[in-house]
Design an enzyme around this catalytic site. Structure first.
Site, PDB file in Angstrom:
ATOM      1  N   PRO A  70      47.049  38.196  34.676  1.00 44.33           N
ATOM      2  CA  PRO A  70      47.409  37.776  36.528  1.00 44.33           C
ATOM      3  C   PRO A  70      45.874  39.122  37.087  1.00 44.33           C
ATOM      4  O   PRO A  70      45.111  39.309  36.520  1.00 44.33           O
ATOM      5  CB  PRO A  70      48.617  39.287  36.199  1.00 44.33           C
ATOM      6  CG  PRO A  70      48.504  39.115  34.448  1.00 44.33           C
ATOM      7  CD  PRO A  70      47.367  38.726  33.686  1.00 44.33           C
ATOM      8  N   GLU A  71      45.533  38.295  38.645  1.00 40.63           N
ATOM      9  CA  GLU A  71      44.645  38.542  38.612  1.00 40.63           C
ATOM     10  C   GLU A  71      45.033  39.373  40.483  1.00 40.63           C
ATOM     11  O   GLU A  71      46.576  39.443  39.925  1.00 40.63           O
ATOM     12  CB  GLU A  71      43.687  38.026  39.094  1.00 40.63           C
ATOM     13  CG  GLU A  71      42.559  37.359  38.147  1.00 40.63           C
ATOM     14  CD  GLU A  71      41.318  36.748  38.233  1.00 40.63           C
ATOM     15  OE1 GLU A  71      41.129  37.078  39.727  1.00 40.63           O
ATOM     16  OE2 GLU A  71      40.964  35.850  37.490  1.00 40.63           O
TER      17      GLU A  71
ATOM     18  N   LYS B  12      44.260  46.072  41.078  1.00 41.60           N
ATOM     19  CA  LYS B  12      44.907  45.317  40.039  1.00 41.60           C
ATOM     20  C   LYS B  12      46.400  45.880  39.344  1.00 41.60           C
ATOM     21  O   LYS B  12      47.117  45.995  38.620  1.00 41.60           O
ATOM     22  CB  LYS B  12      44.008  44.295  38.927  1.00 41.60           C
ATOM     23  CG  LYS B  12      43.438  43.310  39.308  1.00 41.60           C
ATOM     24  CD  LYS B  12      43.457  42.809  38.480  1.00 41.60           C
ATOM     25  CE  LYS B  12      41.625  42.629  37.855  1.00 41.60           C
ATOM     26  NZ  LYS B  12      41.155  41.418  37.158  1.00 41.60           N
TER      27      LYS B  12
ATOM     28  N   HIS C  14      58.796  39.281  23.271  1.00 42.69           N
ATOM     29  CA  HIS C  14      57.914  40.391  23.720  1.00 42.69           C
ATOM     30  C   HIS C  14      58.452  41.784  24.551  1.00 42.69           C
ATOM     31  O   HIS C  14      57.657  41.781  25.613  1.00 42.69           O
ATOM     32  CB  HIS C  14      55.982  39.889  24.049  1.00 42.69           C
ATOM     33  CG  HIS C  14      55.644  39.776  22.644  1.00 42.69           C
ATOM     34  ND1 HIS C  14      55.134  39.827  21.467  1.00 42.69           N
ATOM     35  CD2 HIS C  14      56.131  37.881  22.405  1.00 42.69           C
ATOM     36  CE1 HIS C  14      54.629  39.499  20.839  1.00 42.69           C
ATOM     37  NE2 HIS C  14      54.708  37.976  20.940  1.00 42.69           N
TER      38      HIS C  14
ATOM     39  N   ARG D 270      50.312  39.842  24.953  1.00 42.05           N
ATOM     40  CA  ARG D 270      49.424  40.237  23.985  1.00 42.05           C
ATOM     41  C   ARG D 270      49.171  41.736  24.096  1.00 42.05           C
ATOM     42  O   ARG D 270      48.287  42.480  23.004  1.00 42.05           O
ATOM     43  CB  ARG D 270      48.416  39.907  24.362  1.00 42.05           C
ATOM     44  CG  ARG D 270      47.775  37.695  24.276  1.00 42.05           C
ATOM     45  CD  ARG D 270      47.230  37.466  24.882  1.00 42.05           C
ATOM     46  NE  ARG D 270      45.780  38.510  24.175  1.00 42.05           N
ATOM     47  CZ  ARG D 270      44.069  37.523  24.538  1.00 42.05           C
ATOM     48  NH1 ARG D 270      44.256  36.823  25.725  1.00 42.05           N
ATOM     49  NH2 ARG D 270      43.237  37.382  24.178  1.00 42.05           N
TER      50      ARG D 270
ATOM     51  N   ARG E   2      32.445  37.199  30.178  1.00 40.12           N
ATOM     52  CA  ARG E   2      33.424  36.302  30.506  1.00 40.12           C
ATOM     53  C   ARG E   2      33.006  35.151  31.062  1.00 40.12           C
ATOM     54  O   ARG E   2      31.532  34.510  31.731  1.00 40.12           O
ATOM     55  CB  ARG E   2      34.408  36.824  31.888  1.00 40.12           C
ATOM     56  CG  ARG E   2      34.176  38.053  31.814  1.00 40.12           C
ATOM     57  CD  ARG E   2      36.221  38.241  30.583  1.00 40.12           C
ATOM     58  NE  ARG E   2      37.419  37.163  31.320  1.00 40.12           N
ATOM     59  CZ  ARG E   2      37.671  37.464  32.061  1.00 40.12           C
ATOM     60  NH1 ARG E   2      38.018  38.131  32.779  1.00 40.12           N
ATOM     61  NH2 ARG E   2      38.826  36.342  32.003  1.00 40.12           N
TER      62      ARG E   2
END
Ligand SMILES: [Zn+2]
Length: 290
Positions: free
Chosen positions: A2-3, A69, A111, A130, A280
């Site tokens: 998510p940005e 963020k 999760h 994650r 990246r």
């Protein structure tokens, strides 16, 4: 991951749904307890799960806002105020549901790590596949110094000049432009997807050194970062893999990306190239971007 636009989408939906509501009960997953016992700190940072639960039960969510963020929850309890700062990491998501079983997508249901019960049939649930996300209970922002070093919001009037000034500093001058615009101390909230798009729109190669880009081009680049972030907010963010809004829905910006993940350049139809920059993967057009 998510940005900024995705986080903005979450905050815009959370505000009317849960502001002014009180957390009656907190449930933390066995995985978080096990992590703490193993000397790690999955998701709940800086304190034990037991201390977090004791502190958060009875808190009222007064106000929710986004900073870069991060999601800031201003909480009140017994006349005092504290802050819960949340980062969604790679795959964090909030779900506002009547019952935990209503988180129907299996990969998130498995999760669900921090669950806030707001009423008999109302839950706010933090799921994180994650587990790179964070929840951090603070007295104030200054208790977590990285928050003080963040660049201004890209939509603020001062953000352009702040960016241009940073670009003149020796620390950034010799670096690849993509690494610099993805640095949260230079530009707030510009992650890999939006950095890739803004560089393509301004025809700048992601590996070009900042010192080799003139001020007019840097200015144009910053304008495109703001433009692409604004467009993505309007489309409900990008759901490349795991982003969901609080109702479990995906965003739509992924259908409007021009370079991120593309095999061919949409302008000249040359095969795109990829390069690792600041860890990246970076897509670019070797023909259009110099
Ligand atoms: Zn091209």
């Amino acid at each position: 991951m998510p940005e900024l636009p995705e986080v903005e989408g979450v905050v815009r939906m959370l505000k009317p749904a849960v502001e002014h509501k009180t957390i009656q009960r907190v449930i933390v997953s066995p995985v978080i307890y096990a992590s703490k016992a193993a000397g790690k700190e999955a998701i709940i940072k800086g304190q034990t799960p037991e201390a977090f639960i004791a502190a958060v039960e009875g808190m009222t969510i007064e106000h929710i806002e986004r900073h870069a963020k991060y999601i800031f929850f201003t909480m009140s309890k017994n006349g005092g105020q504290q802050l819960i700062v949340n980062h969604l990491g790679m795959s964090g998501a909030w779900f506002h549901v009547a019952h935990p079983d209503d988180v129907i997508e299996g990969k998130f249901h498995k999760h669900m790590h921090v669950m806030w019960q707001l009423a008999a049939e109302e839950w706010l649930i933090y799921a994180d596949i994650r587990r790179f996300g964070e929840l951090r209970l603070l007295r104030e922002v200054a208790d977590y110094p990285p928050l003080l070093a963040m660049a201004p919001e890209p939509f603020d009037d001062v953000a352009m000049d702040y960016f241009l000034e940073k670009c003149t500093q020796r620390k950034y001058n010799n670096k690849a432009i993509k690494a610099v615009i993805m640095d949260g101390q230079v530009v707030s909230g510009c992650g890999n997807i939006y950095a890739t798009e803004a560089l393509f729109r301004t025809k700048i190669h992601p590996g070009r050194k900042v010192s080799q880009i003139d001020k007019a081009q840097l200015r144009q680049l910053f304008q495109e970062i703001v433009a692409v972030l604004t467009e993505s907010i309007a489309f409900g963010g990008s759901s490349i893999s795991d982003y969901r809004n609080i109702n479990g829905e995906a965003g739509g910006m992924q259908h409007h990306l021009q370079m991120y993940g593309m095999k061919k350049c949409p302008m000249c139809h040359t095969n795109t190239a990829q390069q690792i920059i600041a860890g990246r993967n970076s897509f670019y057009c070797p023909n259009c971007q110099r």
